[in-house]
Design an enzyme around this catalytic site. Sequence first.
Site, PDB file in Angstrom:
ATOM      1  N   GLY A 255       0.920  -1.260   0.130  1.00  0.00           N
ATOM      2  CA  GLY A 255       0.030  -0.144   0.033  1.00  0.00           C
ATOM      3  C   GLY A 255       0.929   1.170  -0.154  1.00  0.00           C
ATOM      4  N   GLY A 525       0.860   0.133  13.120  1.00  0.00           N
ATOM      5  CA  GLY A 525       0.322  -0.930  12.884  1.00  0.00           C
ATOM      6  C   GLY A 525       0.578  -1.860  14.077  1.00  0.00           C
ATOM      7  N   THR A 634      10.855 -10.027  10.076  1.00  0.00           N
ATOM      8  CA  THR A 634       9.928  -9.105   9.101  1.00  0.00           C
ATOM      9  C   THR A 634      10.320  -7.820   9.541  1.00  0.00           C
ATOM     10  OG1 THR A 634       8.363  -9.227  11.206  1.00  0.00           O
ATOM     11  CG2 THR A 634       7.902 -10.844   9.280  1.00  0.00           C
ATOM     12  N   LYS A 701       8.468   0.242  19.087  1.00  0.00           N
ATOM     13  CA  LYS A 701       8.016   1.514  18.249  1.00  0.00           C
ATOM     14  C   LYS A 701       7.912   1.267  16.719  1.00  0.00           C
ATOM     15  CE  LYS A 701      11.633   4.005  19.726  1.00  0.00           C
ATOM     16  NZ  LYS A 701      12.744   5.012  20.113  1.00  0.00           N
ATOM     17  N   GLY A 704       8.208   0.509  10.089  1.00  0.00           N
ATOM     18  CA  GLY A 704       8.118   0.183   8.673  1.00  0.00           C
ATOM     19  C   GLY A 704       8.587   1.466   7.794  1.00  0.00           C
ATOM     20  N   GLU A 705       8.513   2.901   8.397  1.00  0.00           N
ATOM     21  CA  GLU A 705       9.054   3.922   7.625  1.00  0.00           C
ATOM     22  C   GLU A 705      10.445   4.501   8.331  1.00  0.00           C
ATOM     23  OE1 GLU A 705       5.047   5.717   8.499  1.00  0.00           O
ATOM     24  OE2 GLU A 705       4.746   5.909   6.532  1.00  0.00           O
TER      25      GLU A 705
END
Length: 744
Positions: A255, A525, A634, A701, A704-705
């Site tokens: 996404g 998330g 992951t 924390k 992903g970004e």
Amino acid sequence: MPSNTLTMNKPFPVSLLDVSAHREVGLPRDRVDGPRKVSGLATYAAEYGEADGLANMAYGYLVGAKVGRGKVVSVGADKVLDLPGVIDVVTDFDTFLKVPQQGGETGAPTQGVRDVEYFGEVIAIVVAESYEAARDAALQLDVAYETKPGVYDFEAHKSETITPPFNNIPAKYDQGDFDKAMDEAEVTVDFTVVTPSQSSAAMEPHASTAVWGEDGRLTVYGAYQMPTSDAQQLAKSLGVSASKVRIVARYIGGGFGSKLGIAPETVAAAIAAKKLGRPVKAVMARQQVFETTVRRSNTEQRMRLGATRDGRITAMAHDTIVSNLEGEGYFEPAGISTHFLYGGENRRITHELVELNLLLSGSMRAPGEAVGMLAIEGAMDALADELGMDPIEVRRVNEPEQDPQKGVPFSSRQLTRALDEGAERFGWDKRNAVPGSRREGEWLIGMGVSSAARGNMLMQSSAKVSIAADGSVTVASAMTDIGTGSYTILTQIASELLGVPADNVTVTLGDTDDPPAAGSGGSWGAASAGSAVYLACEKLREGLADAMGVPFDELTLKDGTAIGANRQVPIGELVGKGVEAVGTINPGQQEQKFRQAGFGAHFAEVAVNAVTGETRVRRMLGVFAAGRILNAKTARSQCLGGMTFGIGTALHEDLVHDKRNGKLVNHDLGEYHVPVNLDVPQMDVHFLDEHDEHANPINAKGIGELGIAGAAAAVAAAIHNATGYRPTSFPVTCDKLLDVLPAV
Ligand code: MOS
């Protein structure tokens, strides 16, 4: 149902994850959904059909406007209605979405498509018995327009700005007296960075399969990051109550922000399905994904630093101009990390917006930092140059004791440790500080460094956890897994806290009939949904302790067995016919009392061809501290993906708008270049130990970004070290280097 709610108003120093007997969280477990994906058993939005009880499917193909600005006079449906297989051409000029919604909004996005405001705006949907028939008819439509003059050229209009509204950060911020401090500074840096529009370019195209039940309830199988708010947006768009809309998004093929809010195909499919009384599937063609979802805004960022001779920053200004459609308030918050990354009392951070007739700009992975850190980190590299100081040392000198703006402590911050450990691991001492001094034949070699920083967020989220009589555990939440590993880490949290093997845990995601969640966005998330699962499990542990007749703290759960009071009982036996609980996490005062962000460091080594200007990234290393790492594999993959995005920003990605009508010139993956395997070198990711007690009960924390924030800046700094030229226009394609390279 028993419930357990926590609002983060206090630190959470002792997590059950620190003391549980069943160790699972943190392990590099393979994705639990992996086998389903590679065997084709995972059903994506475009794949729902008869096997899922959807008989008599009709197929929709979106019709995008072929003018940059104007008015639709007629859709010209007559010409195609008699074509084989064509059922109808459906539109609703008032209700169709002009643009997608931004993430997290609960209202409808801008609606109404009679007036076209950008090339590609969806004005109708052709519905047929097959996708091919619908596409064929859509391409033959004779849409008639009145055209109007539009504004397409950022460069020509960038002085005509407005101040956009608040968006996570205020558009303008002023502290101290920047101008005076800049005038008095012993050393100054002043440079301007230009970045183009970018596309999220997720692999799975946006798709919605819409079906209305006999009870008048709409179900949409869609590709969404945030089903809970997406369902609210959809209900508002259609003028129905929220209880009449269900969204299902079990698997999502990426996404990166483009699926945060509902997009035009969702409402088009819903309206067509209602009109036809059949399920309708609308899948965007790749070109439509580019043209009518969302772009990251282009930016022009002027970055100024004033410092003392010993490198201490005394003045800092980050002034950004972005673009968006008229009336759309979202702005790319390029200065977002500039607010807290380095010390310095006099600072100004501003954003202005030019209104253009180009597709909507909105959130794309690390909105703000991904391109904004090219400015601040580029300036830090330039400052090091001016001072003759090591770039790591300049950052160390400006390490703030606390948040330089809010005057509150950081919840956790290991920036300098990340820089130091990274330097050691990367071999930073082998860097020659003199630009252009290392050469291998035609290739100029350079090394660069950047800080990484990305704000940490917690969002209200709930999850239900159940233990069945056979001891198996199920987790259900409207959280999503967009390819990041949510299924896996939620499995691990429930497994560890309830002491059952991960194979006995089933996680169900992406359904708004399950407890609401904030979904996947803003890197919140894992922490948000993970905390909800934690709280549900904590409640269940209370019940298990009672059933065992032991105090909460004396209960041990391990390998499917409860242990306590000299007894050992299979967990299934303790729960009778089964038990369940709902956990809910809420953000709280810890967000105001502490500045929360993930930190890290990026290192890059590049080779620039002195003849052709071609830049190859040779090595990259990212060192990150993001609280507790929930799954080593992951988490690492998230960082690798972010760093790859950084290479794209530095060297490849460039969404080109035709200046005559705003049309995207490169609206597919053939022409919009993203890094491919050969562009991505050996990459290394290293995590620092960290538990953030102020963040949430699992002490994690967002990650992903964090991996993209600063990655492009490290590549840019390496190009400077290789060539002596400091890139200011991105992506750094060969043509931009040819004239500035030293003679061969
Ligand atoms: Mo992210 S841009 O919130 O998917």
